[in-house]
Scaffold this motif. Structure first.
Motif, short mmCIF file in Angstrom:
data_model
loop_
_atom_site.label_atom_id
_atom_site.label_comp_id
_atom_site.label_asym_id
_atom_site.label_seq_id
_atom_site.Cartn_x
_atom_site.Cartn_y
_atom_site.Cartn_z
N PHE A 208 -28.45 22.53 21.44
CA PHE A 208 -28.47 23.98 21.59
C PHE A 208 -27.75 24.41 22.87
O PHE A 208 -26.95 25.34 22.86
N GLU A 209 -28.03 23.71 23.96
CA GLU A 209 -27.43 24.06 25.25
C GLU A 209 -25.91 23.87 25.25
O GLU A 209 -25.20 24.58 25.95
N GLU A 210 -25.41 22.91 24.47
CA GLU A 210 -23.97 22.64 24.44
C GLU A 210 -23.23 23.44 23.37
O GLU A 210 -22.01 23.42 23.32
N ALA A 211 -23.97 24.17 22.55
CA ALA A 211 -23.36 24.93 21.46
C ALA A 211 -22.67 26.18 21.99
O ALA A 211 -23.02 26.71 23.05
N SER A 212 -21.71 26.65 21.21
CA SER A 212 -21.04 27.89 21.57
C SER A 212 -22.01 29.06 21.39
O SER A 212 -23.06 28.92 20.74
N GLU A 213 -21.67 30.20 21.93
CA GLU A 213 -22.53 31.38 21.81
C GLU A 213 -22.75 31.75 20.35
O GLU A 213 -23.86 32.07 19.94
N GLU A 214 -21.70 31.65 19.55
CA GLU A 214 -21.82 31.97 18.12
C GLU A 214 -22.74 30.97 17.42
O GLU A 214 -23.59 31.37 16.61
N GLU A 215 -22.59 29.69 17.72
CA GLU A 215 -23.46 28.68 17.11
C GLU A 215 -24.91 28.90 17.51
O GLU A 215 -25.82 28.75 16.69
N CYS A 216 -25.15 29.26 18.77
CA CYS A 216 -26.50 29.53 19.24
C CYS A 216 -27.11 30.70 18.48
O CYS A 216 -28.27 30.65 18.07
N ARG A 217 -26.35 31.76 18.28
CA ARG A 217 -26.85 32.91 17.52
C ARG A 217 -27.22 32.51 16.10
O ARG A 217 -28.24 32.95 15.56
#
Length: 75
Positions: free
Chosen positions: A18-27
């Motif tokens: 989660f911490e390494e994911a892009s902002e879009e992936e996190c959303r």
């Protein structure tokens, strides 16, 4: 839709992803988790029924007691 921030505990690998994911992936992950938590809390099933269903699904996907123990001990 109004949103609110909560804190939940997850295993270290999930947190890292989660911490390494892009902002879009996190959303996307947040939306999926929100839907899953919403479904679980609106369910008329007891906690025991939900846990049994999760267990059956995990076993059907190949999660054995040995694999689970390995995951839990991999801190």
């Amino acid at each position: 839709m109004e949103t609110k921030t909560i804190t939940i505990r997850v295993n270290a690998e999930v947190a890292r992803i989660f911490e390494e994911a892009s902002e879009e992936e996190c959303r996307k992950m947040e939306a999926l988790l929100s839907l899953k938590l919403g479904n679980a809390t609106r369910s008329k099933k007891t906690l025991e029924e939900v846990m049994s269903e999760i267990s059956r699904n995990a076993q059907a996907r190949g999660l054995t007691p040995e694999v689970l123990e390995s995951i839990l001990n991999d801190e």
